[in-house]
Design an enzyme around this catalytic site. Sequence first.
Site, mmCIF file in Angstrom:
data_model
loop_
_atom_site.group_PDB
_atom_site.id
_atom_site.type_symbol
_atom_site.label_atom_id
_atom_site.label_comp_id
_atom_site.label_asym_id
_atom_site.label_seq_id
_atom_site.Cartn_x
_atom_site.Cartn_y
_atom_site.Cartn_z
ATOM 1 N N ARG A 77 37.207 -54.426 -0.186
ATOM 2 C CA ARG A 77 37.385 -54.582 1.761
ATOM 3 C C ARG A 77 37.163 -53.016 2.298
ATOM 4 O O ARG A 77 37.401 -52.306 3.109
ATOM 5 C CB ARG A 77 38.949 -54.732 1.484
ATOM 6 C CG ARG A 77 39.363 -55.729 1.258
ATOM 7 C CD ARG A 77 40.402 -56.541 1.129
ATOM 8 N NE ARG A 77 41.516 -55.929 2.512
ATOM 9 C CZ ARG A 77 41.261 -56.665 4.441
ATOM 10 N NH1 ARG A 77 40.482 -57.225 3.832
ATOM 11 N NH2 ARG A 77 41.486 -55.899 4.944
ATOM 12 N N ARG A 130 30.088 -45.503 3.433
ATOM 13 C CA ARG A 130 29.080 -45.053 3.871
ATOM 14 C C ARG A 130 28.566 -43.999 4.208
ATOM 15 O O ARG A 130 28.600 -42.613 3.928
ATOM 16 C CB ARG A 130 29.613 -45.409 5.876
ATOM 17 C CG ARG A 130 30.592 -46.703 5.877
ATOM 18 C CD ARG A 130 31.336 -46.838 7.990
ATOM 19 N NE ARG A 130 31.644 -48.352 7.453
ATOM 20 C CZ ARG A 130 32.374 -47.671 8.860
ATOM 21 N NH1 ARG A 130 32.653 -47.067 9.485
ATOM 22 N NH2 ARG A 130 33.745 -49.050 8.721
ATOM 23 N N ASP A 148 42.933 -62.232 6.786
ATOM 24 C CA ASP A 148 42.979 -61.312 7.626
ATOM 25 C C ASP A 148 42.944 -62.474 8.919
ATOM 26 O O ASP A 148 42.885 -63.343 8.676
ATOM 27 C CB ASP A 148 41.309 -60.560 8.106
ATOM 28 C CG ASP A 148 41.115 -59.440 7.899
ATOM 29 O OD1 ASP A 148 42.281 -58.550 6.906
ATOM 30 O OD2 ASP A 148 39.959 -59.396 6.828
ATOM 31 N N ARG A 191 53.557 -57.928 -3.014
ATOM 32 C CA ARG A 191 54.259 -56.675 -3.141
ATOM 33 C C ARG A 191 55.041 -57.237 -1.002
ATOM 34 O O ARG A 191 54.773 -57.647 -0.755
ATOM 35 C CB ARG A 191 53.230 -56.153 -2.461
ATOM 36 C CG ARG A 191 52.378 -55.768 -3.741
ATOM 37 C CD ARG A 191 53.285 -55.298 -4.828
ATOM 38 N NE ARG A 191 53.562 -53.204 -4.599
ATOM 39 C CZ ARG A 191 54.369 -52.651 -5.463
ATOM 40 N NH1 ARG A 191 54.892 -53.478 -6.463
ATOM 41 N NH2 ARG A 191 54.460 -50.979 -4.956
ATOM 42 N N GLU A 243 55.627 -46.346 5.615
ATOM 43 C CA GLU A 243 55.650 -47.080 4.578
ATOM 44 C C GLU A 243 56.153 -46.988 3.191
ATOM 45 O O GLU A 243 55.085 -45.692 2.556
ATOM 46 C CB GLU A 243 54.629 -48.253 4.985
ATOM 47 C CG GLU A 243 54.394 -48.772 6.390
ATOM 48 C CD GLU A 243 53.350 -49.649 6.665
ATOM 49 O OE1 GLU A 243 52.705 -49.657 5.541
ATOM 50 O OE2 GLU A 243 52.754 -49.910 7.783
ATOM 51 N N TYR A 251 45.069 -63.199 0.503
ATOM 52 C CA TYR A 251 44.920 -62.399 1.460
ATOM 53 C C TYR A 251 43.969 -62.474 2.030
ATOM 54 O O TYR A 251 42.886 -62.822 2.564
ATOM 55 C CB TYR A 251 44.801 -60.782 0.883
ATOM 56 C CG TYR A 251 44.905 -59.970 1.743
ATOM 57 C CD1 TYR A 251 45.965 -58.985 2.131
ATOM 58 C CD2 TYR A 251 43.780 -59.783 2.987
ATOM 59 C CE1 TYR A 251 45.967 -57.699 2.870
ATOM 60 C CE2 TYR A 251 43.944 -58.368 3.434
ATOM 61 C CZ TYR A 251 45.242 -57.596 3.777
ATOM 62 O OH TYR A 251 45.060 -56.812 4.711
ATOM 63 N N ARG A 272 51.461 -44.504 3.672
ATOM 64 C CA ARG A 272 51.061 -44.180 5.060
ATOM 65 C C ARG A 272 52.264 -44.144 5.791
ATOM 66 O O ARG A 272 53.172 -44.472 6.077
ATOM 67 C CB ARG A 272 49.843 -45.224 5.284
ATOM 68 C CG ARG A 272 50.826 -46.561 5.922
ATOM 69 C CD ARG A 272 49.423 -47.380 5.981
ATOM 70 N NE ARG A 272 49.885 -49.258 6.263
ATOM 71 C CZ ARG A 272 49.563 -49.876 7.107
ATOM 72 N NH1 ARG A 272 47.873 -49.711 7.278
ATOM 73 N NH2 ARG A 272 49.621 -51.176 7.412
#
Length: 386
Positions: free
Chosen positions: A176, A180, A353, A252, A303, A351, A282
């Site tokens: 994920r 780049r 999206d 989690r 978090e 998981y 974060r």
Amino acid sequence: MKIGQNSGVAIAGAGFSGATVARRLAEAGYRVTVFESRDHVAGNCHTVRDAQTGVMVHEYGPHIFHTNDRAVWDFVSRFTRFETYRHTVVANAGGHTYALPINLGTINQLFKRNFSPAEAKAHLDTLTHACEMPENFEEQALALMGEEIYRTFFEGYTRKQWGCDPTHLPASILKRMPLRFDYNCRYFSHQYEGMPRDGYTALIETMLDHPNIEVVLNTAFSATDAVRWDHVFWTGPIDRFFDYRLGRLGYRTLDFERIYGEGDVQGCAVMNYCDADVPWTRITEHKHFAPWETHKNSVLFREYSRAAGPDDIPFYPIRLVREQDMLRQYVDLAQATSGVTFLGRLGTYRYLDMDVSVREAMDTAEQFLLTQVRDTPLPAFTTAAI
């Protein structure tokens, strides 16, 4: 069994999966009742205005809608106005800030160089650890990016996020987060990306606003309720449907610490804290998720990730070896249960999206309608991915 359009279809859960199925079936003439255990729809996508600042807050953590699936984009756009939003993330590591995902700017900043794309690739090739078949997260990371990038950005963050050593996590998790070799700072590369102008809860409320849909809040749905309905779509945890008879699958969960500030506090929507000695994973500053709005003050969430207990809201399926074995047993139970279809992140213990959840729910609704024409049963799972 063929279900008459005036017969009862129940949906457990009013998140994207449940709401999408409900809308598609309602428009086809079926009467649908949606049960939601919380006092609001939209599940973990729930958004609400913060009373102190007026900022639209993502109560259970940030959600950004992004997809390459034009049909999914067109479907959700029927129920809201999507504003342009391009998600970016900043990493805080070793007292410095960097762009994520790892791009050419991140690489040059970390190594204090001025690499071209080709030079950066060549440099990383000298640092990576050759491994044809990485067996865990750490091996995958070292094979992709080498020691320094992995230790700086991923090792500590991963330990906090998943609560275990990275060598105990599957290699697939790292897919994920691409590397780049240009200066593109966009977190997602999908064609369609945006934020619902009035929030996700308003979007789901509009999706469920149909004369053939009844929404029942503050009401938990269980397996004992399922026998009263012609067909049930279950989007809750698959192990909960079976009253945890084989044990609890691992998840989690997240704890949120709300903090307030004046003006622009951190200058971005999401800042990841990569160092292991920082207890939170974060900080999200929610005014940045709606750049078309102006707010004098700001609300932020720290978090903290931990293992989910019996009374916690599950966020991320762990899917380690123990969970995989238990999941297979629950799948066997589900396939032996007639009249119930499991879908969504919790129902299939994957998981997903948001756009994938919507796509699978759209496909499930269409398959249901086809079974009614053919008078054949809808399977417990309409996707092979489980």
